[in-house]
Design an enzyme around this catalytic site. Structure first.
Site, PDB file in Angstrom:
ATOM      1  N   THR A 248     -34.932 -98.693 -92.100  1.00 35.16           N
ATOM      2  CA  THR A 248     -35.948 -97.854 -92.038  1.00 35.16           C
ATOM      3  C   THR A 248     -36.475 -97.703 -90.287  1.00 35.16           C
ATOM      4  O   THR A 248     -36.271 -98.775 -89.648  1.00 35.16           O
ATOM      5  CB  THR A 248     -36.996 -98.004 -92.942  1.00 35.16           C
ATOM      6  OG1 THR A 248     -37.497 -99.075 -92.799  1.00 35.16           O
ATOM      7  CG2 THR A 248     -36.396 -97.857 -94.458  1.00 35.16           C
ATOM      8  N   LYS A 538     -12.325 -69.619 -86.204  1.00 34.94           N
ATOM      9  CA  LYS A 538     -11.368 -70.442 -85.577  1.00 34.94           C
ATOM     10  C   LYS A 538     -11.314 -71.769 -86.049  1.00 34.94           C
ATOM     11  O   LYS A 538     -12.437 -72.365 -86.148  1.00 34.94           O
ATOM     12  CB  LYS A 538     -11.789 -70.232 -83.845  1.00 34.94           C
ATOM     13  CG  LYS A 538     -10.888 -71.007 -83.033  1.00 34.94           C
ATOM     14  CD  LYS A 538     -11.371 -70.713 -81.592  1.00 34.94           C
ATOM     15  CE  LYS A 538     -10.256 -71.380 -80.706  1.00 34.94           C
ATOM     16  NZ  LYS A 538      -9.596 -72.782 -81.167  1.00 34.94           N
ATOM     17  N   GLU A 683     -15.636 -74.324 -85.146  1.00 35.23           N
ATOM     18  CA  GLU A 683     -15.970 -74.253 -83.619  1.00 35.23           C
ATOM     19  C   GLU A 683     -15.972 -72.919 -82.879  1.00 35.23           C
ATOM     20  O   GLU A 683     -16.361 -72.808 -81.776  1.00 35.23           O
ATOM     21  CB  GLU A 683     -14.412 -74.994 -82.918  1.00 35.23           C
ATOM     22  CG  GLU A 683     -13.213 -74.346 -83.181  1.00 35.23           C
ATOM     23  CD  GLU A 683     -12.196 -75.033 -82.120  1.00 35.23           C
ATOM     24  OE1 GLU A 683     -12.467 -75.461 -81.493  1.00 35.23           O
ATOM     25  OE2 GLU A 683     -10.910 -74.650 -82.450  1.00 35.23           O
TER      26      GLU A 683
END
Length: 831
Positions: A248, A538, A683
């Protein structure tokens, strides 16, 4: 926060947003150095809650309590590090259980101001939280942020820590991640960046470690990534370990248990440039939040699409009051000027599953899809109408909730009023819910009227999926964007397979393409794409041409090299193709746990060559084949057919299955395709002129690729040995690009994105191809210092932010080797 009744001594009952909190010992001094009392601490947390709660909500809160105050330097107060809730915790405090190795703890979640005030009453001065949240079922999600704890070693000032923070920012910017600095209130800085939740904690921890060790290699005199304190003198320690799921970090806006009431405060980058940068205290932070927005608010929007955390309905801590969902609808209409229903009363929860689709001739023709849910009609505007075939996806823009009375509305909305124009009912009926993840994904089967627009006759049903693509968008308009997709059948139903063409023994058929190479696209922008161009995703994989010939499947990479042996599981593609002979264009992809293509996961499959290595790599990571074009069918060449016709033939040929897919195209909707690509972590997109011919091995402006992140294929020409944590390994790679005349130019070095295993193995890899001199003479002395050079013949892919004026890559990040490409592929060809 207000007090009920009178105080008995320093005990009182406070009303905090409808919760009763018993406050005691309000005059106890918790910070002797400043006289700060428990009442001051409670008041601070009450006032800072609107900014602090979004960064804590939904997370397991660990507390550090100083019940008798922090004490002094000579006599520090006793601190209690508390995880588990005890039996005295108010019932209304939201909580979740977390299983540890040998026990189970119940943690509070700081989802509201009342919980924060209650923690302050318990003298929990410090609130620490992990980088992940619980989901609605109480299970830990993947991390939604990454953190770097920058800890100054002996002799290091805060300004030097800020310089290291700026170095990290450059790297994260190169990855497309914005980050926010936080002065920790202790010694150093924390640096946060938002994540989309698609990677697990171990992956993020490994990434953080790689970034820290690469910066150590680049700045060995200023940075260390080593845990040993003996290594930290005069350096900044980049603690990457706090991204472990069991670790944490002190929450933003939390007080610190030091001699003075300092605070972990989000800062702007302009503030970090101040040579007088220092830690802030309680009173200064209260003045700050009264006039300054939270610098971390955008981080929450980026991770969750909102500045605030909404507790699941019915969960502990959820606000029982329901806001009026028709408030926005009413604010946009004048009942005395429109025939639309404008009910005065708030809707009654609970509704029959009914729907309506209305044809709306407003300023622009569109169709409104409305699904009854919880007393209102959840509504979307669909500009191109309901999709009629599974291969097409249409944009759906979520609008304000409408009243149930709108189910039967048709008529004319007057000019000058919102939505002016003719509206008629196109179809109406009932629907069945298959999935309803509010704000994310909805799948329903609609049963319309016998004469409705959806129906071809009584009992006809259509199943649609709505996918939210705008959750992490920047603009308010894009946040409302969804995709509407007609499914081939109800979820889970087995589709009817197209019968395969009978395979009759015949003479061997001549391959239409010898050593086939696929058609290539040019990089472009939206301005290069026509309005009617279909747009495909793509895929981040290995491009290939696939031939199916009498049940035998063969694959070729774009270089013309056969890669069939690398992907033995794709032999089953033959069963998905309804032809004895076909040549198809596609991409081999490896999917991560979230179903997104991962080039890193594909790398071992691309590089394996020996049969045993291929089998081992296949066991670790399977692959899928995404098909998007057809080049030949039986004895017929399809190269001269227009793109839209080839696409139709492809969809008729291929029956999608577990291993092979024909991803749907967007019918001329570039904006929706780009939004979907971002939301799905892809992408970019590929837009294709609908009448374009297929040109094997050629690059054409008829195909335009638009990427979200710039990438370049470059040649590794040398490497620099690592230092510190990378000693004895590769620290950075030196990259070049070839000119047509055979000369080389230096484009920069990349030192991030590698794994430890890669940097070790590359030492041997490069030793076999080492040469005494570099292929170029423009390497800066700093980059050339200690460099070792290799033959310029190995191609790799690198992501980067932009090109500098001097032709160098800004903020490059390693993506992986490209064994499917050669140096010849990188030579600039005439257009």
């Amino acid at each position: 926060m207000r007090h009920d009744g009178h105080m008995a001594g320093t005990e009182t009952i406070a009303q905090v947003d409808g919760r009763r909190v018993r406050l005691t010992n309000l005059d106890k001094v918790l910070y002797p150095a400043t006289g700060t009392t428990k009442a001051d601490v409670i008041s601070y947390y009450s006032q800072v809650a609107p900014m602090m709660v979004p960064h804590c909500a939904g997370r397991a809160a660990t507390r550090k309590r100083w019940v008798n105050g922090v004490g002094t330097a000579d006599e520090p107060g006793q601190v209690f590090f508390t995880k588990n809730l005890d039996s005295g915790t108010p019932d209304w405090v939201p909580r979740a259980e977390l299983q540890h190795s040998d026990h189970r703890n119940t943690y509070p979640m700081v989802n509201d101001r009342a919980t924060l005030v209650w923690l302050a009453q318990m003298a929990a001065l410090e609130i620490h939280v992990p980088q992940w949240r619980f989901d609605s079922t109480g299970q830990p999600r993947n991390p939604d942020r990454i953190v770097f704890d920058l800890d100054p070693g002996p002799g290091v000032e805060l300004a030097q820590v800020a310089e290291v923070a700026r170095w990290i920012r450059l790297v994260l910017d190169g990855m497309g991640w914005d980050c926010v600095p936080v002065t920790s209130g202790s010694k150093g800085l924390h640096l946060y960046a938002a994540l989309d939740g698609s990677h697990d904690a171990e992956q993020i921890r490994a990434l953080a470690r790689e970034l820290a060790t690469s910066l150590e290699a680049d700045h060995p005199d200023a940075v260390t990534a080593q845990m040993a304190k003996a290594q930290r003198g005069g350096k900044v320690f980049i603690d990457w370990s706090q991204n472990h799921p069991n670790k944490t970090t002190v929450a933003p806006y939390s007080l610190r248990g030091r001699d003075r009431p300092t605070v972990a405060v989000p800062r702007t980058w302009a503030e970090l440039d101040d040579p007088g940068l220092r830690h802030l205290e309680l009173a200064e932070v209260l003045e700050r939040i009264a006039t300054t927005e939270d610098p971390m608010a955008a981080l929450e929007r980026r991770a969750h699409g909102s500045d605030t955390f909404a507790a699941p309905e019915g969960a502990a801590g959820a606000d029982p009051a329901r806001a009026d969902p028709l408030a926005t609808y009413r604010s946009m209409r004048r009942p005395d000027r429109t025939p639309e229903p404008v009910p005065e009363a708030a809707p009654v929860p609970g509704t029959e599953r009914v729907f309506v689709i209305q044809e709306h001739h407003a300023s622009r023709l569109h169709w409104d899809l409305r699904l009854a849910d919880d007393g209102v009609l959840v509504s979307w505007a669909v500009p191109k109408g309901m999709p009629t075939e599974p291969a097409r996806q249409h944009l759906a823009v979520q609008t304000e909730d409408h009243p149930i009375e709108y189910l039967t509305f048709s008529g004319t909305i007057p000019n000058g009023e919102y939505g002016a124009g003719e509206m008629s009912i196109w179809d109406t009926g009932t629907y069945e819910v298959h999935k309803w993840r509010a704000g994310a994904e909805i799948i329903v089967t609609l049963t319309g009227a016998p004469d409705g627009g959806l129906s071809g006759g009584p009992g006809r049903t259509s199943t649609f999926a709505l996918i939210h693509t705008g959750a992490r968008a920047e603009s308010a308009e894009e946040k409302r964007h969804w995709l509407l997709h007609l499914m081939a059948g109800p979820p889970g139903a087995k589709g009817t397979r197209r019968p395969a063409t009978p395979r009759v023994p015949a003479e061997p058929r001549a391959t239409l393409l010898r050593a086939p190479t696929p058609m290539l696209a040019v990089a472009g922008t939206a301005a290069d794409v026509g309005e009617d161009w279909p747009v495909e995703m793509k895929w981040d994989g290995q491009r290939c041409v696939v031939e199916i010939n009498d049940g035998v499947v063969r694959l070729w990479a774009r270089s013309g090299r056969e890669i069939t042996a690398s992907y033995p599981e794709l032999a089953e593609v033959a069963d998905a193709v309804a032809a004895s002979h076909a040549i198809l264009d596609g991409e081999v992809v490896a999917l991560d746990a979230a179903g997104r293509p991962s080039f890193a996961r594909l790398q071992p499959r691309m590089q394996a060559s020996r049969e045993a290595d291929v089998r081992a790599a296949a066991r670790r990571q399977g692959v899928h084949l995404m098909l998007f074009d057809a080049l030949a069918r039986e004895t017929e060449s399809l190269l001269d057919e227009p793109q839209v016709r080839r696409r139709e033939i492809l969809e008729a040929l291929v029956t999608p299955g577990p291993r092979v897919q024909v991803p749907p195209a967007f019918d001329g909707d570039l904006d929706a395709a780009l939004a979907a690509s971002r939301a799905w972590g892809l992408e970019g997109v590929m837009a294709k002129r609908p009448d374009s011919r297929y040109l094997p091995g050629r690059r054409s402006r008829s195909w335009v690729k638009i990427k979200h992140v710039e990438t370049v294929d470059a040649v590794v020409c040398g490497w620099r040995p690592g230092q510190g944590g990378r000693a004895g390994r590769v620290g950075a790679l030196l990259l070049g690009l070839p000119h047509l005349d055979g000369s080389w130019r230096y484009v920069g070095r990349v030192g991030t994105g590698f794994t430890d295993a890669e940097t070790r193995s590359w030492v041997d890899r490069f030793a076999a191809v080492e040469v005494p001199d570099p292929p170029f003479d423009d390497v800066p002395p700093l980059d050339a210092r200690g460099a070792r050079w290799v033959r310029p013949e190995q191609v790799a892919e690198v992501a980067f932010a932009e090109w500098s004026d001097g032709g160098r890559l800004r903020h490059p990040v390693w993506r992986g080797w490209r064994p499917d490409k050669s140096v010849a592929d990188l030579l600039r060809q005439p257009e």
